[in-house]
Motif scaffolding. Sequence first.
Motif, PDB file in Angstrom:
ATOM      1  N   ASP A  12       0.833  -1.203   0.000  1.00  0.00           N
ATOM      2  CA  ASP A  12       0.000   0.000   0.000  1.00  0.00           C
ATOM      3  C   ASP A  12       0.868   1.252   0.000  1.00  0.00           C
ATOM      4  OD1 ASP A  12      -2.363  -1.373  -0.005  1.00  0.00           O
ATOM      5  OD2 ASP A  12      -2.637  -1.300   2.155  1.00  0.00           O
ATOM      6  N   HIS A  13       1.905   1.261   0.831  1.00  0.00           N
ATOM      7  CA  HIS A  13       2.781   2.432   0.911  1.00  0.00           C
ATOM      8  C   HIS A  13       3.495   2.660  -0.426  1.00  0.00           C
ATOM      9  CE1 HIS A  13       1.969   3.075   5.091  1.00  0.00           C
ATOM     10  NE2 HIS A  13       2.488   1.921   5.475  1.00  0.00           N
ATOM     11  N   LYS A  14       3.909   1.591  -1.090  1.00  0.00           N
ATOM     12  CA  LYS A  14       4.544   1.736  -2.405  1.00  0.00           C
ATOM     13  C   LYS A  14       3.547   2.270  -3.425  1.00  0.00           C
ATOM     14  CE  LYS A  14       8.038  -1.904  -1.818  1.00  0.00           C
ATOM     15  NZ  LYS A  14       8.523  -3.224  -2.304  1.00  0.00           N
ATOM     16  N   ALA A  15       2.321   1.758  -3.361  1.00  0.00           N
ATOM     17  CA  ALA A  15       1.291   2.215  -4.288  1.00  0.00           C
ATOM     18  C   ALA A  15       0.975   3.689  -4.061  1.00  0.00           C
ATOM     19  CB  ALA A  15       0.033   1.367  -4.140  1.00  0.00           C
ATOM     20  N   ILE A  16       0.908   4.098  -2.786  1.00  0.00           N
ATOM     21  CA  ILE A  16       0.653   5.505  -2.480  1.00  0.00           C
ATOM     22  C   ILE A  16       1.784   6.383  -3.010  1.00  0.00           C
ATOM     23  CG2 ILE A  16       0.471   7.180  -0.602  1.00  0.00           C
ATOM     24  CD1 ILE A  16      -0.993   4.985   1.013  1.00  0.00           C
ATOM     25  N   ALA A  17       3.039   5.913  -2.860  1.00  0.00           N
ATOM     26  CA  ALA A  17       4.183   6.679  -3.372  1.00  0.00           C
ATOM     27  C   ALA A  17       4.092   6.835  -4.889  1.00  0.00           C
ATOM     28  CB  ALA A  17       5.484   5.986  -2.987  1.00  0.00           C
ATOM     29  N   LEU A  18       3.692   5.772  -5.593  1.00  0.00           N
ATOM     30  CA  LEU A  18       3.539   5.868  -7.049  1.00  0.00           C
ATOM     31  C   LEU A  18       2.388   6.805  -7.412  1.00  0.00           C
ATOM     32  CD1 LEU A  18       4.153   2.167  -8.135  1.00  0.00           C
ATOM     33  CD2 LEU A  18       5.558   4.155  -8.721  1.00  0.00           C
ATOM     34  N   MET A  19       1.338   6.813  -6.585  1.00  0.00           N
ATOM     35  CA  MET A  19       0.237   7.740  -6.851  1.00  0.00           C
ATOM     36  C   MET A  19       0.691   9.189  -6.661  1.00  0.00           C
ATOM     37  SD  MET A  19      -2.103   6.059  -8.052  1.00  0.00           S
ATOM     38  CE  MET A  19      -2.956   7.611  -8.316  1.00  0.00           C
ATOM     39  N   TYR A  20       1.542   9.437  -5.672  1.00  0.00           N
ATOM     40  CA  TYR A  20       2.077  10.786  -5.511  1.00  0.00           C
ATOM     41  C   TYR A  20       2.895  11.184  -6.749  1.00  0.00           C
ATOM     42  CZ  TYR A  20       0.775  10.556  -0.544  1.00  0.00           C
ATOM     43  OH  TYR A  20       0.080  10.469   0.633  1.00  0.00           O
ATOM     44  N   LEU A  21       3.634  10.223  -7.311  1.00  0.00           N
ATOM     45  CA  LEU A  21       4.364  10.478  -8.552  1.00  0.00           C
ATOM     46  C   LEU A  21       3.402  10.807  -9.686  1.00  0.00           C
ATOM     47  CD1 LEU A  21       6.903  10.388 -10.407  1.00  0.00           C
ATOM     48  CD2 LEU A  21       6.489   7.925 -10.638  1.00  0.00           C
ATOM     49  N   ALA A  22       2.308  10.053  -9.781  1.00  0.00           N
ATOM     50  CA  ALA A  22       1.325  10.297 -10.841  1.00  0.00           C
ATOM     51  C   ALA A  22       0.713  11.681 -10.715  1.00  0.00           C
ATOM     52  CB  ALA A  22       0.240   9.224 -10.797  1.00  0.00           C
ATOM     53  N   PHE A  23       0.397  12.090  -9.483  1.00  0.00           N
ATOM     54  CA  PHE A  23      -0.175  13.422  -9.284  1.00  0.00           C
ATOM     55  C   PHE A  23       0.847  14.513  -9.602  1.00  0.00           C
ATOM     56  CE2 PHE A  23      -3.477  11.208  -6.858  1.00  0.00           C
ATOM     57  CZ  PHE A  23      -4.605  11.903  -7.268  1.00  0.00           C
ATOM     58  N   PHE A  24       2.126  14.246  -9.344  1.00  0.00           N
ATOM     59  CA  PHE A  24       3.167  15.204  -9.717  1.00  0.00           C
ATOM     60  C   PHE A  24       3.216  15.380 -11.228  1.00  0.00           C
ATOM     61  CE2 PHE A  24       7.528  15.948 -11.176  1.00  0.00           C
ATOM     62  CZ  PHE A  24       7.818  17.144 -10.540  1.00  0.00           C
ATOM     63  N   VAL A  25       3.197  14.280 -11.970  1.00  0.00           N
ATOM     64  CA  VAL A  25       3.209  14.351 -13.441  1.00  0.00           C
ATOM     65  C   VAL A  25       1.950  15.045 -13.949  1.00  0.00           C
ATOM     66  CG1 VAL A  25       3.183  12.982 -15.563  1.00  0.00           C
ATOM     67  CG2 VAL A  25       4.688  12.333 -13.674  1.00  0.00           C
ATOM     68  N   LEU A  26       0.819  14.743 -13.321  1.00  0.00           N
ATOM     69  CA  LEU A  26      -0.438  15.391 -13.704  1.00  0.00           C
ATOM     70  C   LEU A  26      -0.329  16.909 -13.563  1.00  0.00           C
ATOM     71  CD1 LEU A  26      -3.475  15.145 -14.438  1.00  0.00           C
ATOM     72  CD2 LEU A  26      -3.929  14.946 -11.990  1.00  0.00           C
ATOM     73  N   GLY A  27       0.250  17.366 -12.451  1.00  0.00           N
ATOM     74  CA  GLY A  27       0.427  18.797 -12.259  1.00  0.00           C
ATOM     75  C   GLY A  27       1.404  19.397 -13.248  1.00  0.00           C
ATOM     76  N   LEU A  28       2.491  18.686 -13.525  1.00  0.00           N
ATOM     77  CA  LEU A  28       3.512  19.171 -14.449  1.00  0.00           C
ATOM     78  C   LEU A  28       2.930  19.408 -15.838  1.00  0.00           C
ATOM     79  CD1 LEU A  28       6.660  19.631 -14.368  1.00  0.00           C
ATOM     80  CD2 LEU A  28       6.853  17.351 -15.377  1.00  0.00           C
ATOM     81  N   VAL A  29       2.161  18.440 -16.326  1.00  0.00           N
ATOM     82  CA  VAL A  29       1.599  18.539 -17.678  1.00  0.00           C
ATOM     83  C   VAL A  29       0.386  19.467 -17.705  1.00  0.00           C
ATOM     84  CG1 VAL A  29       0.519  17.238 -19.554  1.00  0.00           C
ATOM     85  CG2 VAL A  29       2.453  16.250 -18.301  1.00  0.00           C
ATOM     86  N   GLY A  30      -0.460  19.349 -16.693  1.00  0.00           N
ATOM     87  CA  GLY A  30      -1.691  20.135 -16.693  1.00  0.00           C
ATOM     88  C   GLY A  30      -1.512  21.600 -16.375  1.00  0.00           C
ATOM     89  N   SER A  31      -0.337  21.989 -15.912  1.00  0.00           N
ATOM     90  CA  SER A  31      -0.103  23.369 -15.493  1.00  0.00           C
ATOM     91  C   SER A  31       0.194  24.314 -16.644  1.00  0.00           C
ATOM     92  CB  SER A  31       1.089  23.407 -14.538  1.00  0.00           C
ATOM     93  OG  SER A  31       2.283  23.035 -15.223  1.00  0.00           O
ATOM     94  N   MET A  32       0.340  23.802 -17.840  1.00  0.00           N
ATOM     95  CA  MET A  32       0.843  24.611 -18.938  1.00  0.00           C
ATOM     96  C   MET A  32      -0.130  25.666 -19.450  1.00  0.00           C
ATOM     97  SD  MET A  32       3.933  24.052 -19.623  1.00  0.00           S
ATOM     98  CE  MET A  32       4.683  23.309 -18.192  1.00  0.00           C
ATOM     99  N   THR A  33      -1.399  25.580 -19.041  1.00  0.00           N
ATOM    100  CA  THR A  33      -2.384  26.535 -19.559  1.00  0.00           C
ATOM    101  C   THR A  33      -1.990  27.969 -19.254  1.00  0.00           C
ATOM    102  OG1 THR A  33      -4.135  24.900 -19.257  1.00  0.00           O
ATOM    103  CG2 THR A  33      -4.807  27.172 -19.599  1.00  0.00           C
ATOM    104  N   GLY A  34      -1.454  28.218 -18.041  1.00  0.00           N
ATOM    105  CA  GLY A  34      -1.083  29.584 -17.671  1.00  0.00           C
ATOM    106  C   GLY A  34      -0.156  30.235 -18.665  1.00  0.00           C
TER     107      GLY A  34
END
Length: 400
Positions: A12-34
């Motif tokens: 579970d802890h490993k899965a949560i860490a990978l989810m934090y990575l996924a949310f980081f990538v989501l923010g990186l790509v999705g932030s470009m609108t500004g």
Amino acid sequence: MQTMRPNPSRSDHKAIALMYLAFFVLGLVGSMTGPLVPALRHIFALDFRQAMAAQWLVLVVIGALAWPAARLMQSWGVFRLLCLALGLMAAGCLAVSFAAGSGYFASVLLALAVIATGTTLLQVAGNPLTTALGAPEKSHARLALAQGFNSLGVLGGVHLGSSLMLGQDAAQGVQLTYGILAVLTLAGLAMFLCGGKAFPTSALANETAAPSEALTSRWAWAGAAAIALYVGAEGAIGSIMINFLHQPHVLNLPMAEAGRASAKIYWGGALAGRFAGSWLLTRYRAPRLLGLMAALACALCLTVAVTQGPMAGYAALAIGLCNAIMFPTIFSLTLARSKAPASAVSGLLCTAIAGGALISILVGEMADHTGLAQAFLVPLVAYGLIALFAALKPAIWPQG
């Protein structure tokens, strides 16, 4: 109602860490609108209403695909859906890189729609999974922390985009920026593929209901409205922020410097607020914090609309801090209070993101016809309605 795992394992802890990575990538790509909106205005000679299509089209795509994505999660499973999401996001970034030099604005929008498809899949699968992995009493804090990593990606993305896209050659800057994003997203996908065994198959195993089952829940509808208002307000403000700070009667910053200020203060405030919020939400009631932040955002929007100079500029930038806990708190409150299955509620909440397009369209129209400062009155109304959602009491408005 969502199924949580009271005794989190090492996997579970490993899965949560990978989810934090996924949310980081989501923010990186999705932030470009500004930075992308002012860059597209320069490349294709667009007004605000036209350029804002790069922001609201993404919301419409997310909303249109959320329910099919929830059904797909039931048949494919969470892990395969997350891998598909990252793959589509990488492909969309490559497509934007090529489309920026094509001379056709529509081709850029089509490429952004591919990215939005990937982000939809990631959000539909990732949000309920993050709340389900671990102790139930810490679900608010866990999702707020995930959104903190999302904000960290946003901070880096806006800074990268502003540095590269708002220079002398905007088209070349867009191409380079999205090429870099494609490489980073593919790296994230590789990490997911290597760590796939960490994802439990039972975290959302009881979620067999169709997304339409959420339609019977009044709390799901209320949460959907609040999500639409939040994503519309936050995204629209972020999309006009650089041009707003660039104005002589506000901060008179060069475009690239205005972009970096937006990254450091507006999106950086959201980052700091989400990490702080993950701590505060373990100690204070989530509805009270949500209502307080929404009320403060209203006050700041009003300050922007009626003042000028540094006061208006820094009031606009401070709204990012208020936004910090809104999405995870609205999302987790809705999941907790609704009797509908978590996958169905998640699908409805992500569908509701499309409603945020209306906020973006109204802000673009206001910016063209009355000015950028007066455009902040639209988010003011949105934040006021979010404060109303926070004030709803389960004892008065029963769970359903």
